[in-house]
Scaffold this motif. Structure first.
Motif, PDB file in Angstrom:
ATOM      1  N   VAL A 118      57.476  -1.126  -4.970  1.00  0.00           N
ATOM      2  CA  VAL A 118      58.848  -0.911  -4.546  1.00  0.00           C
ATOM      3  C   VAL A 118      59.757  -1.468  -5.631  1.00  0.00           C
ATOM      4  O   VAL A 118      59.352  -2.330  -6.412  1.00  0.00           O
ATOM      5  CB  VAL A 118      59.138  -1.588  -3.180  1.00  0.00           C
ATOM      6  CG1 VAL A 118      58.334  -0.960  -2.078  1.00  0.00           C
ATOM      7  CG2 VAL A 118      58.900  -3.076  -3.255  1.00  0.00           C
ATOM      8  N   SER A 119      60.973  -0.981  -5.676  1.00  0.00           N
ATOM      9  CA  SER A 119      61.922  -1.502  -6.664  1.00  0.00           C
ATOM     10  C   SER A 119      62.286  -2.941  -6.313  1.00  0.00           C
ATOM     11  O   SER A 119      62.084  -3.397  -5.179  1.00  0.00           O
ATOM     12  CB  SER A 119      63.190  -0.643  -6.674  1.00  0.00           C
ATOM     13  OG  SER A 119      63.949  -0.874  -5.501  1.00  0.00           O
TER      14      SER A 119
ATOM     15  N   ARG B  10      52.825  -2.115  -0.548  1.00  0.00           N
ATOM     16  CA  ARG B  10      53.542  -1.337  -1.560  1.00  0.00           C
ATOM     17  C   ARG B  10      53.621  -2.055  -2.902  1.00  0.00           C
ATOM     18  O   ARG B  10      54.314  -1.626  -3.805  1.00  0.00           O
ATOM     19  CB  ARG B  10      54.960  -1.019  -1.077  1.00  0.00           C
ATOM     20  CG  ARG B  10      55.065  -0.075   0.098  1.00  0.00           C
ATOM     21  CD  ARG B  10      54.615   1.357  -0.205  1.00  0.00           C
ATOM     22  NE  ARG B  10      55.186   1.953  -1.388  1.00  0.00           N
ATOM     23  CZ  ARG B  10      56.391   2.509  -1.472  1.00  0.00           C
ATOM     24  NH1 ARG B  10      57.154   2.587  -0.409  1.00  0.00           N
ATOM     25  NH2 ARG B  10      56.814   3.016  -2.612  1.00  0.00           N
TER      26      ARG B  10
ATOM     27  N   THR C  87      67.463   2.684   0.767  1.00  0.00           N
ATOM     28  CA  THR C  87      66.305   3.533   0.447  1.00  0.00           C
ATOM     29  C   THR C  87      66.747   4.899  -0.070  1.00  0.00           C
ATOM     30  O   THR C  87      66.065   5.484  -0.910  1.00  0.00           O
ATOM     31  CB  THR C  87      65.356   3.719   1.657  1.00  0.00           C
ATOM     32  OG1 THR C  87      66.021   4.420   2.702  1.00  0.00           O
ATOM     33  CG2 THR C  87      64.803   2.386   2.139  1.00  0.00           C
TER      34      THR C  87
ATOM     35  N   GLU D  26      67.883   4.356  -3.706  1.00  0.00           N
ATOM     36  CA  GLU D  26      66.737   4.110  -4.576  1.00  0.00           C
ATOM     37  C   GLU D  26      65.738   5.273  -4.567  1.00  0.00           C
ATOM     38  O   GLU D  26      64.735   5.217  -5.272  1.00  0.00           O
ATOM     39  CB  GLU D  26      66.015   2.832  -4.134  1.00  0.00           C
ATOM     40  CG  GLU D  26      66.849   1.582  -4.236  1.00  0.00           C
ATOM     41  CD  GLU D  26      66.919   1.023  -5.643  1.00  0.00           C
ATOM     42  OE1 GLU D  26      65.907   1.102  -6.369  1.00  0.00           O
ATOM     43  OE2 GLU D  26      67.986   0.501  -6.002  1.00  0.00           O
TER      44      GLU D  26
ATOM     45  N   ASP E 194      63.647   5.950  -2.328  1.00  0.00           N
ATOM     46  CA  ASP E 194      62.375   5.394  -1.826  1.00  0.00           C
ATOM     47  C   ASP E 194      62.145   5.961  -0.430  1.00  0.00           C
ATOM     48  O   ASP E 194      62.454   5.336   0.583  1.00  0.00           O
ATOM     49  CB  ASP E 194      62.434   3.864  -1.812  1.00  0.00           C
ATOM     50  CG  ASP E 194      61.115   3.230  -1.398  1.00  0.00           C
ATOM     51  OD1 ASP E 194      60.261   3.946  -0.831  1.00  0.00           O
ATOM     52  OD2 ASP E 194      60.958   2.020  -1.618  1.00  0.00           O
TER      53      ASP E 194
ATOM     54  N   THR F 189      59.647   4.112   2.068  1.00  0.00           N
ATOM     55  CA  THR F 189      60.247   2.998   2.807  1.00  0.00           C
ATOM     56  C   THR F 189      61.234   3.527   3.830  1.00  0.00           C
ATOM     57  O   THR F 189      61.309   3.006   4.951  1.00  0.00           O
ATOM     58  CB  THR F 189      60.908   1.996   1.839  1.00  0.00           C
ATOM     59  OG1 THR F 189      59.916   1.531   0.922  1.00  0.00           O
ATOM     60  CG2 THR F 189      61.516   0.813   2.586  1.00  0.00           C
TER      61      THR F 189
END
Length: 176
Positions: free
Chosen positions: A10-11, A72, A116, A119, A121, A124
């Protein structure tokens, strides 16, 4: 032939936000635990049982986030928690605080969902949809309990039945 392990991390922004939510869920558990102790000391056995169950549920929410983050490739942080209140003037005040707290948690989840998207993502984002639905339920339960308290008004004898009624509202473990 060796196995190749691919870790999708994940970032940093998502990792930090998930760690913030882990702390919020842990503090939520502590808040409910403190409320359970207060209710039990005041003779509200049903309310105490309800709050103990809520404390357990919030801890499960925290663990679910923690496990997701580590799966993750992120690093979960277990941080110091704020001390919850330990005294309330009445069950009504306590449940008003529950309702306000659940709105706070909902807002935090919504901010996380928004991040999310920023990003991109989507894994997530998908994971957090369970929390979005859970918060709708949490707010609804708190609102229902407050409605019951408002119906009772100042009738102290009504709290005996209220206490029994709240015990019946204990959430059953949900399918995860």
């Amino acid at each position: 032939m060796g196995l190749i392990k691919i870790v999708v991390m994940v970032s940093t922004n998502i990792e930090n936000a998930l760690n913030k939510q882990i702390r919020i869920e842990a503090e939520s558990s502590q808040i409910y635990l403190s409320m359970a102790c207060w209710a039990e000391s005041k003779g509200f056995e049903g309310v105490a049982e309800f709050m103990f169950a809520q404390a357990d549920e919030e801890r499960e929410h925290m663990l679910r986030l923690l496990k997701y983050l580590t799966e993750r490739g992120g690093k979960a942080i277990i941080s110091e928690l704020s001390k919850p209140s330990t005294d309330y003037n009445s069950p009504k005040q306590m449940f008003e605080e529950v309702f306000e707290h659940e709105i706070f948690v909902s807002n935090s989840i919504n901010e996380l969902v928004s991040l999310t998207f920023e990003e991109k993502d989507f894994a997530t984002h998908n994971f957090l949809q369970w929390y979005v639905a859970e918060q709708i339920e949490e707010e609804s339960t708190a609102r229902t309990i407050l409605d019951k308290i408002n119906l009772i008004g100042d009738d102290r004898s009504g709290f005996y039945l209220f206490d029994k009624d709240v015990r019946s509202m204990i959430a059953k473990p949900s399918a995860q």
